[in-house]
Structure formats: structure tokens, C-alpha cells
Write an enzyme that holds these catalytic residues in place. Structure first.
Site, mmCIF file in Angstrom:
data_model
loop_
_atom_site.group_PDB
_atom_site.id
_atom_site.type_symbol
_atom_site.label_atom_id
_atom_site.label_comp_id
_atom_site.label_asym_id
_atom_site.label_seq_id
_atom_site.Cartn_x
_atom_site.Cartn_y
_atom_site.Cartn_z
ATOM 1 N N SER A 41 90.139 35.334 82.957
ATOM 2 C CA SER A 41 90.075 36.790 82.808
ATOM 3 C C SER A 41 88.797 37.388 83.372
ATOM 4 O O SER A 41 87.704 37.054 82.921
ATOM 5 C CB SER A 41 90.142 37.179 81.322
ATOM 6 O OG SER A 41 91.340 36.745 80.780
ATOM 7 N N HIS A 72 94.152 39.073 86.055
ATOM 8 C CA HIS A 72 94.548 37.849 86.754
ATOM 9 C C HIS A 72 95.240 38.256 88.059
ATOM 10 O O HIS A 72 96.424 38.605 88.060
ATOM 11 C CB HIS A 72 95.487 37.015 85.888
ATOM 12 C CG HIS A 72 94.810 36.400 84.698
ATOM 13 N ND1 HIS A 72 94.423 35.084 84.657
ATOM 14 C CD2 HIS A 72 94.424 36.932 83.520
ATOM 15 C CE1 HIS A 72 93.838 34.828 83.502
ATOM 16 N NE2 HIS A 72 93.832 35.932 82.796
ATOM 17 N N HIS A 94 100.099 31.913 81.736
ATOM 18 C CA HIS A 94 99.950 31.438 80.364
ATOM 19 C C HIS A 94 101.317 31.174 79.744
ATOM 20 O O HIS A 94 102.306 31.797 80.133
ATOM 21 C CB HIS A 94 99.245 32.511 79.511
ATOM 22 C CG HIS A 94 97.913 32.930 80.030
ATOM 23 N ND1 HIS A 94 97.768 33.874 81.032
ATOM 24 C CD2 HIS A 94 96.658 32.525 79.702
ATOM 25 C CE1 HIS A 94 96.473 34.030 81.294
ATOM 26 N NE2 HIS A 94 95.791 33.227 80.517
ATOM 27 N N TYR A 96 102.169 32.230 76.877
ATOM 28 C CA TYR A 96 102.614 33.430 76.161
ATOM 29 C C TYR A 96 103.322 34.440 77.063
ATOM 30 O O TYR A 96 104.008 35.336 76.581
ATOM 31 C CB TYR A 96 101.449 34.109 75.408
ATOM 32 C CG TYR A 96 100.342 34.674 76.290
ATOM 33 C CD1 TYR A 96 100.529 35.827 77.047
ATOM 34 C CD2 TYR A 96 99.098 34.062 76.334
ATOM 35 C CE1 TYR A 96 99.524 36.338 77.845
ATOM 36 C CE2 TYR A 96 98.080 34.562 77.119
ATOM 37 C CZ TYR A 96 98.297 35.695 77.873
ATOM 38 O OH TYR A 96 97.291 36.194 78.666
ATOM 39 N N GLU A 97 103.186 34.283 78.378
ATOM 40 C CA GLU A 97 103.932 35.163 79.291
ATOM 41 C C GLU A 97 105.385 34.726 79.386
ATOM 42 O O GLU A 97 106.193 35.404 80.029
ATOM 43 C CB GLU A 97 103.297 35.122 80.692
ATOM 44 C CG GLU A 97 101.897 35.721 80.738
ATOM 45 C CD GLU A 97 101.215 35.430 82.076
ATOM 46 O OE1 GLU A 97 101.591 36.055 83.084
ATOM 47 O OE2 GLU A 97 100.299 34.586 82.106
ATOM 48 N N ALA A 124 88.369 33.013 79.013
ATOM 49 C CA ALA A 124 87.800 33.890 77.996
ATOM 50 C C ALA A 124 88.212 33.318 76.646
ATOM 51 O O ALA A 124 89.331 32.835 76.498
ATOM 52 C CB ALA A 124 88.365 35.297 78.154
ATOM 53 N N MET A 222 93.870 30.794 74.676
ATOM 54 C CA MET A 222 95.320 30.651 74.861
ATOM 55 C C MET A 222 95.659 29.957 76.188
ATOM 56 O O MET A 222 96.756 30.116 76.706
ATOM 57 C CB MET A 222 95.974 32.035 74.836
ATOM 58 C CG MET A 222 95.657 32.849 73.597
ATOM 59 S SD MET A 222 96.229 34.554 73.774
ATOM 60 C CE MET A 222 95.393 35.344 72.390
ATOM 61 N N SER A 223 94.698 29.219 76.724
ATOM 62 C CA SER A 223 94.957 28.613 78.038
ATOM 63 C C SER A 223 94.309 27.235 78.122
ATOM 64 O O SER A 223 93.974 26.630 77.109
ATOM 65 C CB SER A 223 94.393 29.525 79.135
ATOM 66 O OG SER A 223 92.980 29.565 79.071
ATOM 67 N N ASN A 246 84.378 37.677 72.706
ATOM 68 C CA ASN A 246 84.374 38.362 71.402
ATOM 69 C C ASN A 246 84.168 37.302 70.341
ATOM 70 O O ASN A 246 84.484 36.129 70.559
ATOM 71 C CB ASN A 246 85.725 39.060 71.173
ATOM 72 C CG ASN A 246 86.883 38.083 71.296
ATOM 73 O OD1 ASN A 246 87.291 37.706 72.400
ATOM 74 N ND2 ASN A 246 87.389 37.635 70.162
ATOM 75 N N HIS A 258 91.864 43.680 73.764
ATOM 76 C CA HIS A 258 91.834 43.078 75.098
ATOM 77 C C HIS A 258 90.804 43.775 75.994
ATOM 78 O O HIS A 258 90.196 43.144 76.860
ATOM 79 C CB HIS A 258 93.240 43.143 75.708
ATOM 80 C CG HIS A 258 93.362 42.401 77.003
ATOM 81 N ND1 HIS A 258 93.003 41.075 77.147
ATOM 82 C CD2 HIS A 258 93.797 42.786 78.231
ATOM 83 C CE1 HIS A 258 93.207 40.696 78.389
ATOM 84 N NE2 HIS A 258 93.684 41.707 79.080
HETATM 85 N N1 HPA Z 1 91.380 34.415 70.524
HETATM 86 C C1 HPA Z 1 92.181 33.803 71.423
HETATM 87 N N2 HPA Z 1 92.032 33.964 72.723
HETATM 88 C C2 HPA Z 1 91.041 34.746 73.169
HETATM 89 C C3 HPA Z 1 90.168 35.399 72.289
HETATM 90 C C4 HPA Z 1 90.337 35.215 70.888
HETATM 91 O O1 HPA Z 1 89.607 35.757 70.042
HETATM 92 N N3 HPA Z 1 89.283 36.113 73.045
HETATM 93 C C5 HPA Z 1 89.631 35.883 74.343
HETATM 94 N N4 HPA Z 1 90.681 35.061 74.419
#
Ligand code: HPA
Length: 289
Positions: A41, A72, A94, A96-97, A124, A222-223, A246, A258
């Protein structure tokens, strides 16, 4: 085309599909990079640093999946950084897509057939370890796969790699040392930690984050893990770096969005790029060892 014959033909296996993608890449460039980078990201602009670069949309590469996540871009950029040839993926797909895990790892397998031996994956992530702060970089020393799938499920193709894969050093120790040394030299807030991968796309609940901390995770995302498994399977050496965009859910008294994730990525980008520039030649030296 003989449609009847075409539909009777069994779908190509992953090895053959990866070889088709690699042979397309060979036809497009004379460069033969030994190192590839997956830019997560907001980091895609690293590829702007390359000279003599060729940018190929994923849509043009046989069998490549197309990303839909914001930040992306979906180009493979092959070029030189100084004396090092490198292939940069601007974005990834990903789970999740809705992509299958085979699709998620397809680019790694294609790059493997193209000759890449060393893989740098960036992402990220949410910071679980409370000594981290937003914007820190975390060199991955291990991972916990909580995605419920992995790319090695199903019949094993020995042309790709072994049935039972050793994962004791998923993230190559010499690469980790190089990244930490250069990060510290450059004055970057840099740590080593364990990455937990969840399916997503929702961020975690505070209870899930407490659970992840208990089981030894420092960052969550998530990757990456499926790609690491596929890369190890084909004998690549791997470096993973997370950007703590974050703090994870429940650590600060605020929701996660996001936009914040992308903004932190943007803020840290300069340092991240400096680090990647510094370590690439060293990673290339050791790639495949
Ligand atoms: N959780 C999961 N995936 C992420 C996060 C998070 O807090 N921040 C960026 N990708």
C-alpha cells in the site's frame, strides 16, 4: 481456434502458467533481475527510481491477477537501480478481494520462473507491540498464518518444490541483519517482529488484537504470508518489511480507517525508499544462497 479441442484441454497447471508468464517477460526485456520487490500500500512509487525501466500492466502478463485495492497500481516495473536489476510489483492482490490463494501467489511463481532468487515483500500493518509507534518499520523475523489457507494445499508439483516445506527460517536471517543495520544507520525507527496474517478485509476487533499479542504477534496484516510460503517453496530467499501504518484496534482510543493507513504509508515512503535503495545491492549479492 478449434473451440472443441480448446475446451477439452485441461487447464494449465501452475508451473506451466508461471512459465508462460515468465517467457512473456523474457520477450519484453533483456534484463534478468535476480531480485524482486513487492510494493505494498502506497509504496508503488519506489519504482519511479528505476532507470531504463519498462512498466508492464498486470493485465498484459499471461495469467497475472489484477488488484482492486486502492494504492495498488497493478504494474510490474523492471529496471535498474544503480547496478542492480530489479523487478518491482506495484501492488498485489489479496485474498479478501476474492482471489484464490493460487492467484495471490501466482506473480511470485512467475517471477521465480523468470529467474528471481531473492524476494523483498513490503506491506502496511497494524502495530500490536506497544513499543512500536505509527510510522515505524518492522523487519519480519517470522509469521503466524491465520488466513485459513495456504498455497501448497492440493497435489504437490515437484517442479515447484517439496511436498513438506521447512519453514524454520522463512525470513532469511542475513537479509534481516542487513535491513536492521541500514535502517539504524539511516536513523529510521526500525524493529524486528512477528507478523500475523488474517483474511480481512475488516480490521480486527480489540479482543482479536489481545489474542494476537498473547500468541506472539507484533504486527498484523492481510497479505504477505501466502507469498512467503510460495517463495520458500520454490527456493527463494525472503525479506519482509512492514510499515506500521496504524496502531492495531483497541490500543489507541480511536477507530482505524484506510485513509489513515494510506496517509502514514505516504509519510514514511521517503525513509522506506531510502532503506530499500541501501539494501538492494546487498540482497542481490546473497540472493539464492
Ligand atoms: N490490521 C490489519 N491489516 C492492516 C492494518 C491493521 O490494523 N493496518 C494496515 N493493514
Amino acid at each position: 481456434m478449434n473451440l472443441a479441442a480448446e475446451s477439452a484441454r485441461p487447464p494449465a497447471d501452475d508451473f506451466t502458467r508461471a512459465e508462460e508468464a515468465a517467457s512473456y517477460l523474457r520477450s519484453k526485456t533483456k534484463l534478468r533481475p535476480r531480485v524482486a520487490l513487492v510494493l505494498g500500500s502506497g509504496l508503488g512509487s519506489f519504482a519511479d527510481k528505476l532507470t531504463g525501466a519498462l512498466s508492464i500492466p498486470y493485465a498484459d502478463i499471461p495469467h497475472f491477477p489484477k488488484p482492486s485495492a486502492e494504492g495498488h497500481a497493478g504494474n510490474l516495473v523492471i529496471g535498474n537501480l544503480g547496478h542492480v536489476s530489479v523487478a518491482c510489483m506495484q501492488g498485489r492482490v489479496h485474498l479478501y478481494e476474492g482471489h484464490s490463494v493460487r492467484d495471490v501467489v501466482f506473480p511470485v511463481r512467475a517471477l521465480g520462473r523468470f529467474g528471481v532468487k531473492g524476494l523483498i515483500l513490503t506491506n502496511a500493518a497494524g502495530g500490536i507491540n506497544e513499543t512500536y509507534t505509527q510510522g515505524a518499520l518492522v523487519v519480519l523475523k517470522d509469521h503466524i498464518n491465520l488466513q485459513g489457507v495456504n498455497p501448497l494445499i492440493g497435489p504437490n508439483d515437484e517442479r515447484l518444490g517439496p511436498r513438506f516445506l521447512d519453514m524454520t527460517q522463512a525470513y532469511f536471517r542475513p537479509y534481516r541483519q542487513i535491513a536492521l543495520e541500514h535502517g539504524q544507520r539511516l536513523g529510521i525507527d526500525i524493529f524486528e517482529g512477528v507478523y500475523a496474517a488474517l483474511y480481512g478485509p475488516m480490521y480486527e476487533t480489540p479482543a482479536e488484537i489481545r489474542y494476537l499479542r498473547t500468541i506472539g504477534a507484533d504486527v498484523v496484516g492481510m497479505s504477505t504470508v501466502a507469498e512467503v510460503i510460495a517463495a520458500r517453496h520454490i527456493g527463494m530467499t525472503v525479506l519482509g518489511i512492514s510499515c506500521v501504518t496504524n496502531m492495531a484496534a483497541g490500543i489507541l482510543d480511536q477507530p482505524i480507517n484506510h485513509k489513515e493507513v494510506l496517509e502514514t504509508g505516504e509519510r514514511v515512503k521517503g525513509k522506506f525508499i531510502q532503506l530499500l535503495e541501501a539494501i538492494l545491492p546487498r540482497v542481490e549479492d546473497l540472493a539464492g544462497s
